[in-house]
Design a protein around this motif. Structure first.
Motif: not given
Length: 332
Positions: A29, A34-36, A38-39
């Motif tokens: 954490n 980036s969000k991408r 992390k997904l």
């Protein structure tokens, strides 16, 4: 993946199409992902059924996921007083859902500094400290070391440490007034240890609740044996007393023993009020009128305060005072 080795961090990175350090940041954490990405990492972890290595994770976060419950008493005392069992239940309940482990530490012999060294040596993330005595340097040392700490009970020392306590003063006032209102006129008290805030506050509360000079006082530690000795002292010095406030139920149990040995009937000859409403209060004969404090809630609230500190909460009360209430039974 039956028959194969457990997936590694590198395998997750390959599946997600990112670097090993990016996977580490997602797992711990940490910012900078980036969000991408992390997904993609979350998807790879789920597909591979990857389980993070907790020891390695702790090295990154510098957290142990453990908190200490420090009881500043010797083990024989801890296991003989139901107060500590309730504190432990409350702390355990307060930790529910936190994914942390509890380490129980007791004050056996602190002259070598082993307890302070353990607490400040990175083995725990924070500490709940209970049953402090006047002059104990432990809270100040933990604060100086930067370890988050919350006390069960008001500290007598001048140290800025958050604490949670019961309203011992008001509870003792209530006990004294109950004895007075029941027609008792020669009322004594068995005060608790005067090197502990509970003992000091309950003695002061009893004195404030009396309508006549409150000087019939004997002192005891929080034990059955201490209560028995103090009751014998009161009967010797003040043979005409007709009411007693004991600063704890465990003290009152000893007082009842001495009263029975001296042929005193409770409540006919002497009324008796305790403090705690522990399991002891309903196992005595007669059952004990007492001041109830919610000991489990003491443990829960103290743990909540500590976990909030660890979560980075900035606005927290420096102290919390929980209410007390009189529970009337057949000893008055």
């Amino acid at each position: 993946m039956r028959g194969s080795q457990a997936p590694t961090l590198e395998a997750v990175a390959r599946a997600a199409g990112v670097s090993r350090s990016t996977v580490s940041r997602v797992i711990n954490n940490l910012p900078g992902v980036s969000k991408r990405a992390k997904l993609a990492v979350d998807r790879a972890i789920a597909e591979l059924r990857y389980v993070p290595n907790q020891a390695a994770r702790n090295l990154v976060t510098r957290r142990t996921n453990s908190i200490a419950l420090v009881v500043s008493e010797r083990g024989d005392r801890v296991f003989s007083d139901p107060f500590f069992a309730k504190i432990l239940r409350g702390v355990y309940a307060g930790m529910a859902g936190s994914r942390r482990q509890l380490v129980l530490l007791m004050d056996q012999d602190r002259e070598d500094g082993a307890l302070e060294a353990y607490l400040c040596g990175g083995h725990v993330d924070g500490a709940v400290v209970v049953s402090l005595h006047r002059g104990d340097p432990l809270p100040a040392r933990l604060v100086e070391a930067g370890l988050p700490v919350v006390l069960v009970g008001r500290p007598l020392a001048d140290v800025k440490v958050p604490y949670v306590d019961s309203d011992n003063f008001t509870g003792a006032v209530t006990a004294a007034r109950h004895l007075v209102s029941s027609g008792r006129r020669k009322i004594a008290t068995i005060a608790g240890p005067q090197d502990m805030a509970a003992g000091v506050d309950r003695l002061n509360g009893w004195q404030a609740g009396m309508v006549e000079p409150a000087d019939r006082i004997a002192h005891s530690d929080f034990s059955v044996e201490g209560g028995a000795r103090a009751m014998a002292e009161l009967l010797d010095k003040y043979p005409d007393i007709d009411g007693v406030f004991a600063a704890a139920d465990i003290i009152a149990v000893g007082a009842l023993r001495t009263l029975a040995e001296h042929g005193k009937r409770v409540p006919d000859d002497i009324a008796l009020v305790g403090f705690d409403d522990s399991v002891l209060a309903t196992t005595t004969a007669p059952q004990l009128t007492t001041v109830r404090q919610d000991v489990e809630e003491l443990g829960r609230t103290t743990t909540w305060h500590l976990l909030a500190q660890l979560a980075g909460e900035q606005v927290l009360p420096p102290s919390v005072l929980l209410p007390t209430a009189l529970v009337e039974r057949s000893s008055t």
